[in-house]
Design a protein around this motif. Structure first.
Motif, short mmCIF file in Angstrom:
data_model
loop_
_atom_site.label_atom_id
_atom_site.label_comp_id
_atom_site.label_asym_id
_atom_site.label_seq_id
_atom_site.Cartn_x
_atom_site.Cartn_y
_atom_site.Cartn_z
N SER A 5 0.83 -1.21 0.00
CA SER A 5 0.00 0.00 0.00
C SER A 5 0.86 1.25 0.00
N ASP A 6 1.99 1.19 0.74
CA ASP A 6 2.88 2.34 0.74
C ASP A 6 3.51 2.55 -0.63
N LEU A 7 3.93 1.44 -1.23
CA LEU A 7 4.53 1.53 -2.57
C LEU A 7 3.51 2.07 -3.56
N GLN A 8 2.26 1.65 -3.38
CA GLN A 8 1.19 2.12 -4.27
C GLN A 8 1.13 3.64 -4.28
N ILE A 9 1.22 4.21 -3.10
CA ILE A 9 1.15 5.67 -2.98
C ILE A 9 2.29 6.30 -3.75
N ILE A 10 3.48 5.75 -3.57
CA ILE A 10 4.66 6.34 -4.22
C ILE A 10 4.56 6.20 -5.74
N VAL A 11 4.10 5.02 -6.18
CA VAL A 11 3.98 4.79 -7.63
C VAL A 11 2.94 5.74 -8.23
N ASP A 12 1.82 5.89 -7.52
CA ASP A 12 0.78 6.79 -8.03
C ASP A 12 1.28 8.22 -8.10
N LYS A 13 2.09 8.59 -7.13
CA LYS A 13 2.66 9.94 -7.15
C LYS A 13 3.57 10.12 -8.36
N TYR A 14 4.30 9.07 -8.70
CA TYR A 14 5.19 9.15 -9.85
C TYR A 14 4.40 9.31 -11.14
N ILE A 15 3.32 8.56 -11.25
CA ILE A 15 2.47 8.67 -12.44
C ILE A 15 1.88 10.09 -12.53
N HIS A 55 0.52 4.64 -18.19
CA HIS A 55 -0.61 4.17 -17.39
C HIS A 55 -0.83 2.67 -17.58
N GLN A 56 -0.67 2.21 -18.81
CA GLN A 56 -0.88 0.79 -19.09
C GLN A 56 0.18 -0.05 -18.40
N LEU A 57 1.43 0.45 -18.39
CA LEU A 57 2.50 -0.23 -17.67
C LEU A 57 2.10 -0.43 -16.22
N ARG A 58 1.59 0.64 -15.63
CA ARG A 58 1.19 0.57 -14.24
C ARG A 58 0.10 -0.50 -14.03
N ARG A 59 -0.79 -0.60 -15.04
CA ARG A 59 -1.89 -1.58 -14.92
C ARG A 59 -1.39 -3.00 -15.03
N ILE A 60 -0.43 -3.24 -15.91
CA ILE A 60 0.04 -4.61 -16.16
C ILE A 60 0.86 -5.13 -14.98
N GLN A 80 6.76 -4.44 -8.91
CA GLN A 80 7.36 -4.40 -10.24
C GLN A 80 7.28 -2.98 -10.81
N ALA A 81 6.16 -2.33 -10.58
CA ALA A 81 5.98 -0.97 -11.11
C ALA A 81 6.98 -0.02 -10.48
N THR A 82 7.23 -0.19 -9.17
CA THR A 82 8.22 0.67 -8.49
C THR A 82 9.58 0.49 -9.16
N ARG A 83 9.97 -0.76 -9.36
CA ARG A 83 11.26 -1.04 -9.99
C ARG A 83 11.29 -0.46 -11.41
N CYS A 84 10.18 -0.66 -12.12
CA CYS A 84 10.08 -0.21 -13.50
C CYS A 84 10.26 1.31 -13.59
N PHE A 85 9.58 2.03 -12.75
CA PHE A 85 9.68 3.49 -12.83
C PHE A 85 11.04 3.99 -12.38
N LEU A 86 11.64 3.26 -11.42
CA LEU A 86 13.00 3.62 -11.02
C LEU A 86 13.95 3.42 -12.19
N VAL A 87 13.77 2.32 -12.92
CA VAL A 87 14.61 2.06 -14.10
C VAL A 87 14.45 3.18 -15.13
N ILE A 88 13.20 3.58 -15.37
CA ILE A 88 12.94 4.65 -16.33
C ILE A 88 13.63 5.94 -15.88
N SER A 89 13.46 6.25 -14.61
CA SER A 89 14.02 7.49 -14.07
C SER A 89 15.54 7.48 -14.19
N GLU A 90 16.16 6.34 -13.83
CA GLU A 90 17.61 6.27 -13.90
C GLU A 90 18.09 6.32 -15.34
N TYR A 91 17.34 5.71 -16.21
CA TYR A 91 17.71 5.70 -17.63
C TYR A 91 17.81 7.12 -18.17
N TYR A 92 16.79 7.91 -17.90
CA TYR A 92 16.82 9.29 -18.40
C TYR A 92 17.84 10.13 -17.67
#
Lengths: 127, 487
Positions: B280-290, B421-426, B431-443
């Motif tokens: 639930s905590d991760l959810q909050i952080i992921v939603d904030k990122y989106i 948004h679709q990434l977040r849904r899948i 996994q989404a936390t890791r995914c967005f961290l990867v995106i952020s670090e990539y850029y």
């Protein structure tokens, strides 16, 4: 892709239809339910070209109505604008007689995976 | 002031080399602007005063020892009978005058003008220096040396009242040890003091010089800004000078702020993963990122209306990002391709979802690209076919076509937003936390690559400095690569 312009094509049938004063929105609905995938477009609009390319790229064969080549196209454009709630009238996509929307809705439904099932349901796409 | 200066010159002409320190340093401190802190001025004045006087004391002690006189402390009241009797009035004279000058110095200290204080300091210095100079060389005036050395404690006491430096206690310590033989250790300490004081003087000079030049530069920049503002150009961040539209400048500023937020979100994601928070905590952080990315797309939508060309040319991004620019932003299918390589532990259902997302984003990109190409062709033909009679009309048509670029950039941004948004849904929350961290670090790395590119050595034989900088930055990048391998 089938291009339809009511003034050309089947003359006898169209003259009978043209004589009746049809409400443009009714006409839109009638045209939309005539094919599996219906696109209302303008020949000069590049976004319309993009949406056409999208469906062709998926292997769909949409029916396209070029409103600038239709004598009563202006009415339909106005009706479509009202239907969409403002903004540009074209391109507008109907699948299986139901309104999908303008380009952004079409893109969104494609990305979230709802477009392909809709196409299959309407019989426009076979696996 | 002039007379004071005159006094300084007298000092420098006649004194030995160390007194040049006095003449050097005091005018230097006088040159400071009046808003420099009072303490600093005092400090530098005290730096050399104390050091010089301490040296003088030590030398006198040596002379006393060499003369093989009876050992005398600075503070002993026991007079050296023979000499005092010879010159009974001398002790009185020498005691009063320095005290008078010091007292005047003290009064000036209480006054508000810093320059007055400096003048009095200088006077004190001149006074004591003056006295020091004729006293030290001749060895035949030990009693005078004693007397002059006796006013040093008063000087020291006065100075210690006004200055927070620890030197006075040191001097008293030195005074109390004058009973013992002056050894090499003391001499070494004095020499070190001298060196330290010299270094601090030089450092201070350099610092003040730097401050002055920065102040001048700031004033110039403010002037330029004023001038530019009055001419109606809003200077945004990163604009390469010249004309930049207000919409573009505004977007650049908003984007810079967004980038700061991006860094914050990235570190939040990283700490969230390492801290093993609940879903639930991760959810909050992921939603904030989106939401953070949604905010960017909102900004871009506004910017597209005011200046779509600025977005499409990518002048708001870094050079490396600009290489991969597609319709004013990143290419969604490229992002998915990058993520597929980085994300392991996908269920079959998730893998299917990711691959179909990749396919649909590719199709969307293709459609938009073809639409844009048709727009370009149509624009070219409009401009090329403009006849002389119809030129204004043709220009209006061309303008209309250029405006429709806005629609394409908006659709491209819509595609990007839907993809995220679709990434977040899948994916699952973790996994989404890791995914967005990867995106952020990539850029982040892409932007770092851009700065390396900007600072790369242009010539082979020049810029050893540049290549050293580049290699150090590369080293730091490589060392931080370990984080990526945690996935």
């Amino acid at each position: 892709m089938h291009y339809h312009a009511e003034s050309y094509g089947n003359y006898y049938a169209s003259t009978v239809r043209q004589s009746a004063a049809v409400d443009p929105l009714e006409r839109v609905v009638r045209l939309a339910s005539g094919s599996a995938v219906v696109i209302f477009s303008l020949s000069t609009c590049c976004m319309c070209h993009a949406v056409k390319r999208l469906f062709c790229g998926m292997g769909v064969n949409p029916t396209v109505y070029e409103l600038d080549l239709d004598p009563r196209g202006k009415e339909i454009e106005r009706a479509l604008t009202r239907l969409l709630g403002g903004g540009s009238a074209v391109p507008v996509v109907f699948i299986g007689g139901k309104l999908v929307g303008a380009m952004d809705r079409v893109m969104a439904s494609h990305i979230n995976g709802t477009l392909v099932p809709l196409l299959k349901e309407a019989g426009a796409l076979w696996l | 002031m002039a007379s004071h200066r005159g006094g300084q010159h007298v000092l420098s002409d006649s004194g030995p080399s160390r007194h040049h320190h006095i003449s050097y340093a005091v005018p230097h401190t006088l040159h400071l602007p009046s808003n420099t802190s009072f303490i600093n001025q005092e400090g530098s004045a005290f730096d050399f005063e104390i050091e010089e006087l301490e040296e003088a004391i030590a030398l006198q002690r040596v002379k006393i020892n060499n003369n093989d006189e009876a050992k005398q402390t600075l503070y002993t009241a026991r007079p050296r009978a023979a000499t005092i009797e010879m010159f009974p009035s001398w002790p009185l004279k020498f005691h009063h005058t320095p005290r008078e000058s010091l007292k005047s110095g003290e009064d000036s200290v209480c006054s508000e003008s810093a320059l007055n204080t400096l003048a009095s300091r200088g006077d004190t210095c001149t006074a004591t220096g003056h006295r020091l100079q004729p006293l030290l060389p001749p060895e035949t005036q030990p009693q005078m040396e004693m007397v002059s050395s006796s006013d040093k404690p008063t000087t020291g006491v006065t100075e210690s009242q006004l200055d927070a430096k620890p030197n006075p206690p040191k001097r008293r310590g030195a005074g109390s040890s004058s009973d013992k033989v002056l050894d090499a250790k003391t001499l070494r300490r004095l020499a070190q003091n001298r060196e330290a004081a010299k270094k601090s003087r030089l450092r201070k000079k350099a610092y003040v010089h730097q401050l002055e030049s920065s102040r001048i530069r700031l004033a110039q920049l403010e002037q330029d800004l004023q001038r530019a503002r009055s001419q109606g150009f809003i200077i945004g961040g990163g604009a390469a000078g010249g004309n930049i539209s207000s919409g573009a400048a505004l977007f650049d500023m908003e984007y810079a702020r967004w980038l700061d937020d991006e860094h914050r979100h990235m570190s939040e994601l990283r700490t969230a993963l390492q801290a093993h928070l609940s879903d639930s905590d991760l959810q909050i952080i992921v939603d904030k990122y989106i939401a953070h990315y949604d905010e960017l797309f909102c900004l871009k939508e506004v910017a597209a209306v005011s200046d779509v060309i600025h977005l499409i040319t990518g002048m708001w991004t870094t050079p490396a990002e600009r290489c991969f620019l597609w319709m004013g932003g990143f290419r969604p299918s490229d992002l998915i391709k990058m993520l597929i390589a980085q994300l392991d532990t996908l269920t079959e259902h998730q893998a299917v979802g990711i691959y179909s997302l990749q396919q649909s984003s590719q199709q969307g990109e293709e459609a938009l690209s073809q639409g844009l190409e048709q727009l370009q062709q149509s624009l070219i033909s409009t401009i090329a076919n403009g006849s002389v009679n119809d030129s204004m009309h043709q220009m209006a048509v061309a303008l209309g076509k250029l405006t429709s670029l806005e629609g394409f950039v908006r659709q491209a941004d819509n595609l990007r937003q839907q993809t995220l948004h679709q990434l977040r849904r899948i994916l699952t929350v973790r996994q989404a936390t890791r995914c967005f961290l990867v995106i952020s670090e990539y850029y982040g790395r892409l932007r770092a690559l851009s700065s390396l590119w900007a600072s790369r050595p242009r010539e082979n034989f020049i810029a050893d400095d540049n290549s050293c900088q580049t290699s150090t930055v590369l080293q730091t990048l490589l060392s931080s690569r370990n984080q990526f391998s945690n996935f």
